[in-house]
Enzyme design. Structure first.
Site, PDB file in Angstrom:
ATOM      1  N   ARG A 214       0.848  -1.189   0.000  1.00  0.00           N
ATOM      2  CA  ARG A 214       0.000   0.000   0.000  1.00  0.00           C
ATOM      3  C   ARG A 214       0.883   1.237   0.000  1.00  0.00           C
ATOM      4  NH1 ARG A 214      -0.973   4.880   2.411  1.00  0.00           N
ATOM      5  NH2 ARG A 214      -0.781   3.970   4.500  1.00  0.00           N
ATOM      6  N   GLU A 215       1.502   1.536   1.131  1.00  0.00           N
ATOM      7  CA  GLU A 215       2.431   2.668   1.190  1.00  0.00           C
ATOM      8  C   GLU A 215       3.584   2.478   0.210  1.00  0.00           C
ATOM      9  OE1 GLU A 215       3.988   6.176   2.004  1.00  0.00           O
ATOM     10  OE2 GLU A 215       2.375   5.557   3.361  1.00  0.00           O
TER      11      GLU A 215
ATOM     12  N   THR B  92       2.186  12.085   8.960  1.00  0.00           N
ATOM     13  CA  THR B  92       2.118  12.072   7.502  1.00  0.00           C
ATOM     14  C   THR B  92       3.269  12.804   6.831  1.00  0.00           C
ATOM     15  OG1 THR B  92      -0.285  11.987   7.728  1.00  0.00           O
ATOM     16  CG2 THR B  92       0.580  12.551   5.552  1.00  0.00           C
TER      17      THR B  92
ATOM     18  N   HIS C 204       6.249   8.602   8.955  1.00  0.00           N
ATOM     19  CA  HIS C 204       7.093   8.881   7.795  1.00  0.00           C
ATOM     20  C   HIS C 204       8.477   9.299   8.265  1.00  0.00           C
ATOM     21  CE1 HIS C 204       4.643   8.575   4.085  1.00  0.00           C
ATOM     22  NE2 HIS C 204       3.672   8.491   4.984  1.00  0.00           N
TER      23      HIS C 204
ATOM     24  N   HIS D 251      -6.705  -0.036   2.655  1.00  0.00           N
ATOM     25  CA  HIS D 251      -6.644   1.331   3.170  1.00  0.00           C
ATOM     26  C   HIS D 251      -7.461   2.234   2.244  1.00  0.00           C
ATOM     27  CE1 HIS D 251      -4.395   4.687   5.132  1.00  0.00           C
ATOM     28  NE2 HIS D 251      -4.496   5.269   3.952  1.00  0.00           N
TER      29      HIS D 251
ATOM     30  N   ARG E  24     -10.384   0.104  11.350  1.00  0.00           N
ATOM     31  CA  ARG E  24      -9.483   1.074  11.984  1.00  0.00           C
ATOM     32  C   ARG E  24      -9.802   2.456  11.456  1.00  0.00           C
ATOM     33  NH1 ARG E  24      -4.322   2.572   9.028  1.00  0.00           N
ATOM     34  NH2 ARG E  24      -5.953   3.866   8.105  1.00  0.00           N
TER      35      ARG E  24
ATOM     36  N   HIS F 181      38.689  -3.289  17.122  1.00  0.00           N
ATOM     37  CA  HIS F 181      37.375  -3.923  16.957  1.00  0.00           C
ATOM     38  C   HIS F 181      37.560  -5.394  16.588  1.00  0.00           C
ATOM     39  CE1 HIS F 181      34.429  -0.420  16.750  1.00  0.00           C
ATOM     40  NE2 HIS F 181      35.598   0.143  16.967  1.00  0.00           N
TER      41      HIS F 181
ATOM     42  N   HIS G  47       1.717   5.253  12.336  1.00  0.00           N
ATOM     43  CA  HIS G  47       2.260   5.293  10.975  1.00  0.00           C
ATOM     44  C   HIS G  47       3.209   6.488  10.900  1.00  0.00           C
ATOM     45  CE1 HIS G  47       1.855   4.711   6.521  1.00  0.00           C
ATOM     46  NE2 HIS G  47       2.077   6.015   6.492  1.00  0.00           N
TER      47      HIS G  47
END
Length: 483
Positions: free
Chosen positions: A63-64, A217, A246, A123, A183, A341, A244
């Site tokens: 979707r996204e 958003t 971003h 959605h 939702r 390291h 959600h």
């Protein structure tokens, strides 16, 4: 396209391969050490609201992720991604609105018929027309969203808060009447009026919504803002809370973690974080954060070894390379270079790794072909090559590798050649060039760098020690003594 396992990277960097093809690096199998299980000093303090050890993932690549600039998923690809995510163990898979196009509707129906373990959600806008189409596709739940900030109310849909509240209630009741999960989410939550937001959430909670959603958003929220809003909302609603985030300002993973600490129950992710603009919380990145917080919970719920396969599938589909510093699966994720390291890693990986690569089916690498190389890394490589050297010999060999790395970039083959030739010179008492293809200028610079590294006096002393330790040194010395 992402380079395949057998193809070189087009940008000159090493490819990831099946498990990371690392030129100039070597895979080290560190022996398992029996240790007493200790508590994690960085584990969050217990909190009755926290869901750090009890969260769910709503995976939104389909979707996204479709909103990513380079994305185009045909039906076959969508099905492959959905099946891969299901095998990984995500709780829900979110699909593009079936109202977006006829193909989106058909794809939604096709994925719903796969019989996956994950819940299939779609959605849509908080609008009865969209919702009526959504419930007919066979999804397990509908995610509705509407903008609540002044920016979106004025410049997007043009509706006031009264209209938003009434429409939300109508839509929720309709979806629930169909026996589906629902939702309700505000859009641009962090730029919305707090009083309006809480009043809206309280109203939809009262009519029985399954989850309310908070959406950053535009990626403007900070972890502290997230914690405060989620914690406040947790005191207003009894339903689940989905978040959600971003990643425009780089806080998506941190925001997701803070949301869970504050009482959120669900986090939206996408594979490699793809989505609108800079995307959202990446699935792999969230796993990296959460396995540090509660390894047992994460390992018991998700098939972590499938992460790289999923990321390669999606990266290939959208024609991008996995970033070199990608969480868990990036080229450099478990690669160690500095001498101190490497020494510590070879003794105990936990010294410089908070995440165990084997949990994800990955391997650690130690770079032993650079100016930063430490002698412990070279010693391990000597042992891997089946050669015998004393510590003093290994240290001198290391000095030569470091000096050569100051002359030109060297790969694993160069370092191995130096080690083998150096070992052969000791055994045979010869002085063969460490690298036969060096130019006169490189040889001159090589000698200069050796002197700079060790100093002439220290170098001579070390060479004398090596000579004394050589197998044939004693014989040669005795041969010179008269009978």
């Amino acid at each position: 396209m992402c380079p395949s396992i057998d193809e070189p990277a087009t940008n000159g960097a090493a490819t990831n391969g099946a498990n990371g093809s690392h030129d100039g690096f070597t895979k080290f199998e560190v022996p398992e050490k029996k240790t007493v299980k200790q508590s994690n000093p960085y584990q969050p303090v217990g909190d009755f609201l926290s869901n750090v050890s009890n969260f769910k993932i709503i995976e939104s690549t389909l979707r996204e992720g479709e909103q990513f600039a380079n994305a185009y998923f045909d039906t076959e690809t969508k099905i492959k991604i959905a099946k891969a995510l299901d095998e990984f163990g995500v709780d829900c898979i979110e699909l593009t609105s079936p109202c977006a196009s006829e193909q989106s509707r058909l794809d939604c129906e096709a994925i719903c018929k796969l019989g996956l373990k994950a819940k299939i959600l779609t959605h849509v806008r908080c609008h009865m027309d969209d919702v009526k189409v959504a419930v007919e596709t066979g999804v397990d739940g509908v995610d509705v969203v509407i903008g609540t900030s002044s920016f979106l109310r004025e410049h997007s849909h043009g509706k006031d808060m009264t209209y938003i509240k009434n429409t939300a209630i109508e839509v929720i009741q309709f979806v629930k009447s169909k026996g589906l999960e629902i939702r309700f989410s505000s859009e641009d939550s962090f730029r919305s009026d707090l009083v309006d937001l809480l009043s809206l959430y309280a109203a939809v909670d009262k009519v029985g919504v399954n989850r309310v959603g908070i959406a950053d958003t535009v990626g403007c929220a900070s972890p502290r803002q997230v914690y405060d809003l989620v914690r406040t909302l947790r005191g207003v609603v009894s339903c689940d809370i989905e978040c959600h985030f971003h990643n425009d300002s780089g806080c998506a993973i941190a925001n997701a973690y803070c949301a869970l600490e504050a009482g959120a129950t669900h986090i939206d992710t996408s594979v490699i974080g793809i989505g609108e603009r800079n995307g959202i919380t990446p699935l792999g990145g969230l796993m990296a954060r959460m396995i540090v917080a509660d390894r047992d919970y994460v390992k018991s719920k998700y098939q972590l070894t499938k992460l790289k396969e999923i990321e390669d599938l999606v990266a290939d589909s959208v024609e991008i390379n996995i970033p070199f510093n990608n969480y868990i699966t990036g080229f450099s994720a478990f690669t160690h270079k500095a001498g101190i390291h490497a020494k510590a890693i070879l003794a105990n990986p936990s010294t410089y790794e908070i995440i165990d690569p084997s949990d994800f089916g990955m391997t650690r690498y130690v770079h032993f072909a650079s100016r930063l190389t430490g002698w412990n890394a070279i010693k391990s490589r000597v042992e891997q090559l089946g050669l015998k050297m004393t510590d003093a010999q290994v240290k001198l060999c290391t000095a030569k590798i470091k000096a050569l790395a100051d002359v030109r970039p060297i790969a694993i083959d160069d370092a191995d050649s130096i080690i083998r030739t150096f070992h052969g010179n000791i055994q045979k008492g010869t002085d063969a060039p460490l690298l036969p293809n060096m130019t006169a200028e490189e040889k001159k610079l090589f000698e200069q760098k050796q002197k700079e590294l060790a100093g002439v006096g220290e170098k001579r002393s070390l060479e004398e020690t090596v000579a004394e330790e050589a197998p044939d040194a004693k014989k040669s010395k005795n041969a010179e003594v008269p009978a």
